[in-house]
Design a protein around this motif. Structure first.
Motif, PDB file in Angstrom:
ATOM      1  N   UNK A 106      64.082  33.434 -39.367  1.00  0.00           N
ATOM      2  CA  UNK A 106      65.361  32.407 -38.941  1.00  0.00           C
ATOM      3  C   UNK A 106      66.601  32.863 -38.724  1.00  0.00           C
ATOM      4  N   UNK A 107      66.958  34.066 -39.805  1.00  0.00           N
ATOM      5  CA  UNK A 107      68.412  34.862 -39.704  1.00  0.00           C
ATOM      6  C   UNK A 107      68.424  35.283 -38.325  1.00  0.00           C
ATOM      7  N   UNK A 108      67.301  35.824 -37.633  1.00  0.00           N
ATOM      8  CA  UNK A 108      67.552  36.262 -36.315  1.00  0.00           C
ATOM      9  C   UNK A 108      67.768  35.402 -35.316  1.00  0.00           C
ATOM     10  N   UNK A 109      67.029  34.035 -35.520  1.00  0.00           N
ATOM     11  CA  UNK A 109      67.420  32.878 -34.649  1.00  0.00           C
ATOM     12  C   UNK A 109      68.437  32.526 -34.918  1.00  0.00           C
ATOM     13  N   UNK A 110      69.239  32.399 -35.999  1.00  0.00           N
ATOM     14  CA  UNK A 110      70.626  32.002 -36.230  1.00  0.00           C
ATOM     15  C   UNK A 110      71.672  33.098 -35.443  1.00  0.00           C
ATOM     16  N   UNK A 111      71.521  34.397 -35.563  1.00  0.00           N
ATOM     17  CA  UNK A 111      72.219  35.258 -34.775  1.00  0.00           C
ATOM     18  C   UNK A 111      72.262  34.883 -33.497  1.00  0.00           C
ATOM     19  N   UNK A 112      71.057  34.754 -32.979  1.00  0.00           N
ATOM     20  CA  UNK A 112      70.909  34.615 -31.368  1.00  0.00           C
ATOM     21  C   UNK A 112      71.578  33.451 -31.078  1.00  0.00           C
ATOM     22  N   UNK A 113      71.550  32.270 -31.834  1.00  0.00           N
ATOM     23  CA  UNK A 113      72.150  30.855 -31.326  1.00  0.00           C
ATOM     24  C   UNK A 113      73.667  31.067 -31.727  1.00  0.00           C
ATOM     25  N   UNK A 114      74.371  31.789 -32.395  1.00  0.00           N
ATOM     26  CA  UNK A 114      75.774  32.145 -32.630  1.00  0.00           C
ATOM     27  C   UNK A 114      76.302  32.833 -31.326  1.00  0.00           C
ATOM     28  N   UNK A 115      75.409  33.821 -30.982  1.00  0.00           N
ATOM     29  CA  UNK A 115      75.822  34.596 -29.990  1.00  0.00           C
ATOM     30  C   UNK A 115      75.769  34.107 -28.599  1.00  0.00           C
ATOM     31  N   UNK A 116      74.878  33.551 -28.345  1.00  0.00           N
ATOM     32  CA  UNK A 116      74.376  32.996 -27.021  1.00  0.00           C
ATOM     33  C   UNK A 116      73.678  31.563 -26.833  1.00  0.00           C
ATOM     34  N   UNK A 117      74.095  30.659 -28.099  1.00  0.00           N
ATOM     35  CA  UNK A 117      73.334  29.355 -27.808  1.00  0.00           C
ATOM     36  C   UNK A 117      74.053  28.260 -28.641  1.00  0.00           C
ATOM     37  N   UNK A 118      73.443  27.174 -29.308  1.00  0.00           N
ATOM     38  CA  UNK A 118      73.994  26.138 -29.545  1.00  0.00           C
ATOM     39  C   UNK A 118      75.121  26.267 -30.746  1.00  0.00           C
ATOM     40  N   UNK A 134      56.001  27.764 -41.465  1.00  0.00           N
ATOM     41  CA  UNK A 134      56.586  27.349 -42.388  1.00  0.00           C
ATOM     42  C   UNK A 134      57.805  26.695 -42.021  1.00  0.00           C
ATOM     43  N   UNK A 135      59.013  26.599 -42.844  1.00  0.00           N
ATOM     44  CA  UNK A 135      60.354  26.301 -42.402  1.00  0.00           C
ATOM     45  C   UNK A 135      61.304  27.236 -42.792  1.00  0.00           C
ATOM     46  N   UNK A 136      62.050  27.956 -41.863  1.00  0.00           N
ATOM     47  CA  UNK A 136      62.917  28.996 -41.946  1.00  0.00           C
ATOM     48  C   UNK A 136      64.251  28.363 -42.058  1.00  0.00           C
ATOM     49  N   UNK A 137      65.217  28.979 -42.496  1.00  0.00           N
ATOM     50  CA  UNK A 137      66.611  28.569 -42.584  1.00  0.00           C
ATOM     51  C   UNK A 137      67.547  29.664 -42.210  1.00  0.00           C
ATOM     52  N   UNK A 138      68.802  29.660 -41.567  1.00  0.00           N
ATOM     53  CA  UNK A 138      69.710  30.411 -41.291  1.00  0.00           C
ATOM     54  C   UNK A 138      71.000  29.707 -41.728  1.00  0.00           C
ATOM     55  N   UNK A 139      71.955  29.986 -42.549  1.00  0.00           N
ATOM     56  CA  UNK A 139      73.029  29.574 -42.907  1.00  0.00           C
ATOM     57  C   UNK A 139      74.201  30.306 -42.357  1.00  0.00           C
ATOM     58  N   UNK A 231      62.503  31.459 -28.438  1.00  0.00           N
ATOM     59  CA  UNK A 231      62.665  32.667 -28.012  1.00  0.00           C
ATOM     60  C   UNK A 231      64.132  33.457 -28.981  1.00  0.00           C
ATOM     61  N   UNK A 232      64.557  32.469 -29.493  1.00  0.00           N
ATOM     62  CA  UNK A 232      65.663  32.743 -30.293  1.00  0.00           C
ATOM     63  C   UNK A 232      65.388  34.037 -31.358  1.00  0.00           C
ATOM     64  N   UNK A 233      64.120  34.094 -32.001  1.00  0.00           N
ATOM     65  CA  UNK A 233      63.882  35.270 -32.663  1.00  0.00           C
ATOM     66  C   UNK A 233      63.781  36.375 -32.164  1.00  0.00           C
ATOM     67  N   UNK A 234      63.247  36.443 -30.903  1.00  0.00           N
ATOM     68  CA  UNK A 234      63.049  37.645 -30.155  1.00  0.00           C
ATOM     69  C   UNK A 234      64.584  38.198 -30.048  1.00  0.00           C
ATOM     70  N   UNK A 235      65.312  37.192 -29.513  1.00  0.00           N
ATOM     71  CA  UNK A 235      66.714  37.552 -28.742  1.00  0.00           C
ATOM     72  C   UNK A 235      67.523  38.172 -30.033  1.00  0.00           C
TER      73      UNK A 235
END
Length: 243
Positions: A106-118, A134-139, A231-235
């Motif tokens: 989830x942290x990876x997805x968060x980094x991607x969304x900060x750099x190039x997403x929502x 499960x449920x992952x979280x990125x703060x 794809x956020x986790x991959x990015x």
């Protein structure tokens, strides 16, 4: 610059090369079912197979569904318990023959969304939540990540939240979208009360079906699907490998 991102999930392991400046996959992703049981050596074989598939020799980022500190897995909620204490970074590097960076999924997805997403340009507290096995979280605070929050394990009415409100729980209990949205609503209200975020971002495989459940969720906090969807986790993994 390109890097290979690999996202380990409870049901599938996905990978693709990524243009890290644009936050986009440059080739069609490869998905291989997660081994059952998902023990370290078996998962490492799949990671190596993805690296070999793309004939990759550059930097590789790999996500892991649990707490990761300095490349070492500290928890393993949806994979084999053998992972706890495993140096995942060394395991994957030895299996692939290339340098590997490992971080929470989830942290990876968060980094991607900060750099190039929502979450790009968003100030204040942003919470990305991935709904899958499960449920992952990125703060994220002013674009900076607070790693390994693992808020899917918050307790809701005597049960871990991900046992009630994950996408896996929706399928296991044969819930329709409205019924499942009620479970998600209850969970999000709890997180909202704890963190008072300025924005919720919903990621994971279910994000591409956001129109089926988000209209049923009413919060004071704005809520949007992840721009990069599943794809956020991959990015994000690829981005982490180039830092």
């Amino acid at each position: 610059m390109e890097a290979l991102g690999i996202d380990i999930g409870g049901s599938g392991i996905k990978g693709a090369p990524v243009d890290v400046a644009k936050g986009r996959l440059t080739r069609e992703r490869l998905r291989i079912p997660t081994p059952d049981p998902a023990k370290p050596e078996a998962v490492a074989e799949v990671v190596a197979a993805i690296v070999e598939h793309f004939a990759w020799h550059g930097p590789v980022g790999v996500t892991f569904p649990g707490v990761v500190v300095d490349g070492v897995a500290r928890s393993a909620a949806n994979v084999a318990k053998d992972w706890i204490g495993t140096d995942a970074r060394r395991l994957f590097s030895e299996a692939t023959g290339v340098p590997v960076t490992v971080l929470n999924d989830a942290d990876a997805a968060g980094l991607a969304e900060v750099a190039a997403g929502a979450a790009k340009g968003e100030r204040g507290v942003v919470m990305l939540l991935t709904f899958g096995t499960g449920i992952g979280s990125a703060l994220l605070i002013d674009g900076h990540l607070v790693p390994n929050t693992e808020l899917g394990h918050l307790e809701i009415r005597g049960k871990e939240a991900e046992k009630r409100a994950s996408d896996h729980a929706r399928e296991a209990h044969d819930l329709d979208w409205h019924e499942w949205a009620e479970k998600v609503q209850e969970y999000l209200e709890h997180v909202e009360a704890l963190f008072s975020p300025s924005l919720f971002i919903i990621g994971g495989g279910v994000s591409k079906k956001a129109d089926k459940f988000l209209p049923h969720i009413k919060l004071r906090t704005p809520i949007v699907p992840a721009s990069l969807l599943n794809e956020a986790g991959i990015v994000g993994a690829a981005m982490a490998a180039t830092v």
